[in-house]
Write an enzyme that holds these catalytic residues in place. Structure first.
Site, PDB file in Angstrom:
ATOM      1  N   TYR A  11      42.991  19.663  -7.264  1.00 34.57           N
ATOM      2  CA  TYR A  11      42.630  18.592  -8.188  1.00 34.57           C
ATOM      3  C   TYR A  11      43.273  18.834  -9.536  1.00 34.57           C
ATOM      4  CZ  TYR A  11      39.326  15.436 -10.629  1.00 34.57           C
ATOM      5  OH  TYR A  11      38.741  14.442 -11.359  1.00 34.57           O
TER       6      TYR A  11
ATOM      7  N   ASN B  42      45.140  33.909   8.412  1.00 34.94           N
ATOM      8  CA  ASN B  42      44.159  34.719   7.693  1.00 34.94           C
ATOM      9  C   ASN B  42      44.090  34.215   6.264  1.00 34.94           C
ATOM     10  OD1 ASN B  42      42.458  37.300   7.424  1.00 34.94           O
ATOM     11  ND2 ASN B  42      43.883  37.391   5.708  1.00 34.94           N
TER      12      ASN B  42
ATOM     13  N   SER C 196      44.420  38.426  -0.494  1.00 33.80           N
ATOM     14  CA  SER C 196      43.221  38.100  -1.279  1.00 33.80           C
ATOM     15  C   SER C 196      43.603  37.447  -2.596  1.00 33.80           C
ATOM     16  CB  SER C 196      42.437  39.373  -1.578  1.00 33.80           C
ATOM     17  OG  SER C 196      41.944  39.892  -0.369  1.00 33.80           O
TER      18      SER C 196
ATOM     19  N   GLY D 122      -7.394  -4.602  12.121  1.00 39.69           N
ATOM     20  CA  GLY D 122      -8.079  -5.748  12.701  1.00 39.69           C
ATOM     21  C   GLY D 122      -8.969  -5.252  13.832  1.00 39.69           C
TER      22      GLY D 122
ATOM     23  N   ARG E 258       0.813  -1.221   0.000  1.00 39.68           N
ATOM     24  CA  ARG E 258       0.000   0.000   0.000  1.00 39.68           C
ATOM     25  C   ARG E 258       0.851   1.278   0.000  1.00 39.68           C
ATOM     26  NH1 ARG E 258      -3.381  -2.496   4.943  1.00 39.68           N
ATOM     27  NH2 ARG E 258      -1.428  -3.661   5.082  1.00 39.68           N
TER      28      ARG E 258
ATOM     29  N   ASP F 217       5.854  -1.493  11.829  1.00 38.91           N
ATOM     30  CA  ASP F 217       5.316  -0.278  11.197  1.00 38.91           C
ATOM     31  C   ASP F 217       4.485   0.564  12.157  1.00 38.91           C
ATOM     32  OD1 ASP F 217       3.091  -1.900  11.432  1.00 38.91           O
ATOM     33  OD2 ASP F 217       2.467  -1.756   9.332  1.00 38.91           O
TER      34      ASP F 217
HETATM   35  C1  UD1 Z   1      -1.798  -6.054  11.233  1.00 40.64           C
HETATM   36  C2  UD1 Z   1      -2.749  -6.924  12.053  1.00 40.64           C
HETATM   37  C3  UD1 Z   1      -4.026  -6.106  12.321  1.00 40.64           C
HETATM   38  C4  UD1 Z   1      -3.662  -4.819  13.012  1.00 40.64           C
HETATM   39  C5  UD1 Z   1      -2.613  -4.026  12.259  1.00 40.64           C
HETATM   40  C6  UD1 Z   1      -2.112  -2.877  13.099  1.00 40.64           C
HETATM   41  C7  UD1 Z   1      -2.349  -9.259  11.409  1.00 40.64           C
HETATM   42  C8  UD1 Z   1      -2.890 -10.413  10.664  1.00 40.64           C
HETATM   43  N1  UD1 Z   1      -3.071  -8.130  11.339  1.00 40.64           N
HETATM   44  O1  UD1 Z   1      -2.429  -5.805   9.989  1.00 40.64           O
HETATM   45  O2  UD1 Z   1      -4.910  -6.867  13.107  1.00 40.64           O
HETATM   46  O3  UD1 Z   1      -4.826  -4.026  13.210  1.00 40.64           O
HETATM   47  O4  UD1 Z   1      -1.494  -4.856  11.942  1.00 40.64           O
HETATM   48  O5  UD1 Z   1      -1.294  -2.008  12.405  1.00 40.64           O
HETATM   49  O6  UD1 Z   1      -1.366  -9.390  12.075  1.00 40.64           O
HETATM   50  N2  UD1 Z   1       4.936  -8.840   8.211  1.00 40.64           N
HETATM   51  C9  UD1 Z   1       5.896  -9.816   8.119  1.00 40.64           C
HETATM   52  N3  UD1 Z   1       5.647 -10.945   7.402  1.00 40.64           N
HETATM   53  C10 UD1 Z   1       4.476 -11.173   6.792  1.00 40.64           C
HETATM   54  C11 UD1 Z   1       3.471 -10.169   6.885  1.00 40.64           C
HETATM   55  C12 UD1 Z   1       3.733  -9.021   7.609  1.00 40.64           C
HETATM   56  O7  UD1 Z   1       6.987  -9.676   8.672  1.00 40.64           O
HETATM   57  O8  UD1 Z   1       4.327 -12.229   6.159  1.00 40.64           O
HETATM   58  C13 UD1 Z   1       5.225  -7.613   8.987  1.00 40.64           C
HETATM   59  C14 UD1 Z   1       5.159  -6.344   8.164  1.00 40.64           C
HETATM   60  O9  UD1 Z   1       6.429  -6.028   7.613  1.00 40.64           O
HETATM   61  C15 UD1 Z   1       4.686  -5.320   9.184  1.00 40.64           C
HETATM   62  C16 UD1 Z   1       3.898  -6.121  10.183  1.00 40.64           C
HETATM   63  O10 UD1 Z   1       4.252  -7.473   9.979  1.00 40.64           O
HETATM   64  O11 UD1 Z   1       5.776  -4.688   9.852  1.00 40.64           O
HETATM   65  C17 UD1 Z   1       2.382  -5.958   9.984  1.00 40.64           C
HETATM   66  O12 UD1 Z   1       2.061  -6.332   8.674  1.00 40.64           O
HETATM   67  P1  UD1 Z   1       0.963  -5.552   7.818  1.00 40.64           P
HETATM   68  O13 UD1 Z   1       0.851  -6.211   6.504  1.00 40.64           O
HETATM   69  O14 UD1 Z   1       1.219  -4.107   7.856  1.00 40.64           O
HETATM   70  O15 UD1 Z   1      -0.337  -5.908   8.675  1.00 40.64           O
HETATM   71  P2  UD1 Z   1      -1.714  -5.123   8.730  1.00 40.64           P
HETATM   72  O16 UD1 Z   1      -2.534  -5.473   7.539  1.00 40.64           O
HETATM   73  O17 UD1 Z   1      -1.480  -3.691   8.991  1.00 40.64           O
HETATM   74 CA    CA Z   2       0.317  -2.429   9.168  1.00 42.11          CA
END
Ligand code: UD1
Ligand code: CA
Length: 533
Positions: free
Chosen positions: A426, A416, A444, A176, A39, A139
């Site tokens: 260079y 100075n 100068s 969520g 996104r 994030d």
């Molecule tokens: C997630 C939560 C949601 C919550 C929201 C809050 C889940 C299923 N959902 O959704 O309930 O409201 O965060 O911000 O957990 N990541 C991985 N590996 C993966 C997928 C994601 O490391 O396979 C990491 C991403 O890099 C990120 C974090 O997990 O830092 C959250 O992933 P993201 O896809 O942003 O989840 P949301 O859809 O925001």
């Molecule tokens: Ca997120």
């Protein structure tokens, strides 16, 4: 002594307790940072996008290190090597922080799958398995340490198996939703993702922030049971809540007082929102610490910057990267300092750009100074209007006040540097060094053809091109001798009085001619007569 419950109901575990540095014993941290972040519509992995000059993931990693000490694992995937480097750079050499374990999630099969990848890191070693895990999204850069500590406290106090951080938002879309049980305590029964929610669930405004504390015995066993039959075909970490509740374990929740803190950055708009909030937090911190900001809203201070007491920051100042500003400094408007160290009592006038440079106490710089990497401006030195410096050490009390380029130079004390001085460092292929001793006076428009050394206290006459080393205490003058021609300019003016050009071959163009020939002057007067004005 308090004991939290285990799923088997038989094992007695170590309590969560803090040491003097506030690190929780038995606590491990998992940061999820493997996603691309579709996104964001970016080529760069989402967690690398900076907020206040610091990659987003470092906010979660820093928080984890603060509360747990060394047992922190980060799950990486997209641009894994870059994320690894950014984390290594930020955490290496910081006292009290052991290296963070990095684990790779090769395919991004969901947040539950991500956490599962960290299992080998915590496989029982000398210290035993963690009693609890703090799990953080990579994030959520606005999350505060006090909130996380409260989450840990509630988890312990309620002897919960899972404790989840929630927030009540006016617009909950994308998050969520937290589904509460019908019981009197109103415990959490499950979390339903936005894309899986039905109409009834969509109107719920309490959301999952993505911050959890989970019992050490329960976590990986639950993760193994996850089932990806949902809208995204992913292994949702959030489903462990349903599993805990169904098995009769306690699921606790902490609701954020300030819902801003729960912001999850999924889009550029949310990134911009997070930036605003973090910027304000940073400014407030420095205002509270005794820094004056004439216009806080136009003052940009990166997360890692530090500023000493009684420093005055004027409007439109940007302090970036790892910049350190001392006490009693005055920073005037429109200056940008990146990765610089500035001592105490330094004044920087308007319109300056400094990068990776070191300025000692009581120096005075600007307006319009450009310091490129590797500059040291020693105590009480002065650098003024339109001076550019690079890899140059300007000695104590020395002055370069006007229109100069100083590159690859070592300049002593009390020197100075005359207006318009240039180090010619260079030759088109290589860079060479200029060394200037203490107390030297450069007139100068001096050009120094490097490599060259000017001995202490030497005087270079204005307009000199220095091509050879100069002994100490010498005078150097190297320029074309001057010729004065009496009356020359007046005669030329007379010839050109009617705006015509000099005739070709006119002797007036020669410096040797003392007089203009009468012939040519007659010719000229005739032609003047014949012309209409
Ligand atoms: C997630 C939560 C949601 C919550 C929201 C809050 C889940 C299923 N959902 O959704 O309930 O409201 O965060 O911000 O957990 N990541 C991985 N590996 C993966 C997928 C994601 O490391 O396979 C990491 C991403 O890099 C990120 C974090 O997990 O830092 C959250 O992933 P993201 O896809 O942003 O989840 P949301 O859809 O925001
Ligand atoms: Ca997120």
């Amino acid at each position: 002594m308090k004991h939290s419950r285990s799923i088997a109901g038989s094992t007695v575990k170590k309590p969560v307790s803090s040491d003097q540095q506030g690190k929780m014993a038995g606590l491990a941290v998992v940061v999820m940072a493997a996603g691309l972040g579709k996104r964001m519509r970016s080529k760069q992995a989402k967690v690398l996008h900076p907020v206040a000059g610091q990659a987003m993931v470092l906010y979660s990693v820093g928080l984890g290190l603060h509360v747990a000490g060394e047992r922190v694992a980060v799950v990486v995937g997209h641009q894994a090597d870059l994320v690894r480097q950014v984390i290594a750079r930020a955490t290496s050499g910081k006292s009290g922080s052991a290296p963070v374990a990095i684990v790779e999630q090769r395919e991004q099969l969901g947040t539950g799958h991500a956490v599962l990848q960290s299992r080998p890191v915590f496989a029982v070693g000398k210290r035993g398995a963690p009693s609890n895990y703090l799990i953080l999204n990579g994030d959520t850069p606005l999350l505060q340490e006090t909130t996380v500590r409260e989450l840990l406290r509630v988890h312990e106090a309620e002897r919960a198996t899972v404790t989840v951080l929630t927030a009540v938002l006016a617009d909950a879309s994308g998050y969520g939703r937290v589904v509460r049980t019908n019981s009197a305590e109103g415990g959490v029964s499950r979390i339903v993702e936005d894309r899986d929610a039905n109409a009834e669930e969509r109107v719920i405004r309490e959301i999952n922030v993505g911050t959890y504390v989970v019992d050490g015995e329960f976590l990986f066993r639950a993760l193994e049971k996850l089932d990806p039959s949902n809208a995204q075909g992913e292994y949702y970490l959030t489903d462990i809540i349903r599993l805990a509740e169904r098995a009769g374990h306690r699921v606790a929740a902490v609701v954020l007082d300030n819902p801003d803190e729960g912001l999850g950055v999924n889009t550029r708009r949310q990134l911009a929102e997070a930036e605003q909030v973090v910027r304000k937090q940073i400014r407030d911190r420095w205002l509270d610490a005794g820094v004056t900001m004439i216009d806080p809203a136009s003052t940009w201070i990166d997360a890692a910057v530090t500023i000493g007491k009684d420093t005055i920051v004027h409007p439109n100042v940007m302090l970036e990267g790892s910049t350190v500003i001392g006490e009693d400094c005055v920073l005037r408007s429109f200056i940008r300092l990146t990765d610089c160290i500035v001592g105490n009592g330094v004044e920087i006038l308007d319109h300056c750009v400094f990068t990776d440079s070191h300025i000692e106490d009581d120096a005075h710089l600007g307006p319009f100074v450009h310091l490129r990497p590797g500059v040291v401006v020693r105590k009480k030195a002065k650098v003024g209007n339109f001076v550019e410096m690079k890899k140059t050490d300007l000695g104590e009390g020395s002055k370069a006040n006007h229109l100069s380029y100083l590159g690859d130079a070592k300049i002593g004390k009390g020197v100075n540097i005359g207006a318009g001085t240039i180090t010619c460092n260079y030759d088109g292929l290589h860079k060479f060094q200029t060394v200037i001793g203490d107390g030297v006076f450069l007139g100068s428009d001096t050009q120094l053809i490097a490599p060259v050394t000017v001995g202490a206290r030497a005087i270079i006459a204005a307009g000199t091109t220095v091509t050879e080393d100069v002994p100490a205490d010498a005078l150097v003058i190297g320029r074309v001798p001057q010729v004065n021609r009496a009356g020359w300019a007046a005669r030329r003016r007379a010839l050109l009085a009617d705006g015509g050009a000099l005739p070709p071959g006119s002797k007036l163009t020669s410096l040797k001619a003392d007089k203009v020939s009468s012939k040519s002057s007659q010719k000229n007067s005739k032609s003047t007569k014949g012309r209409t004005r």
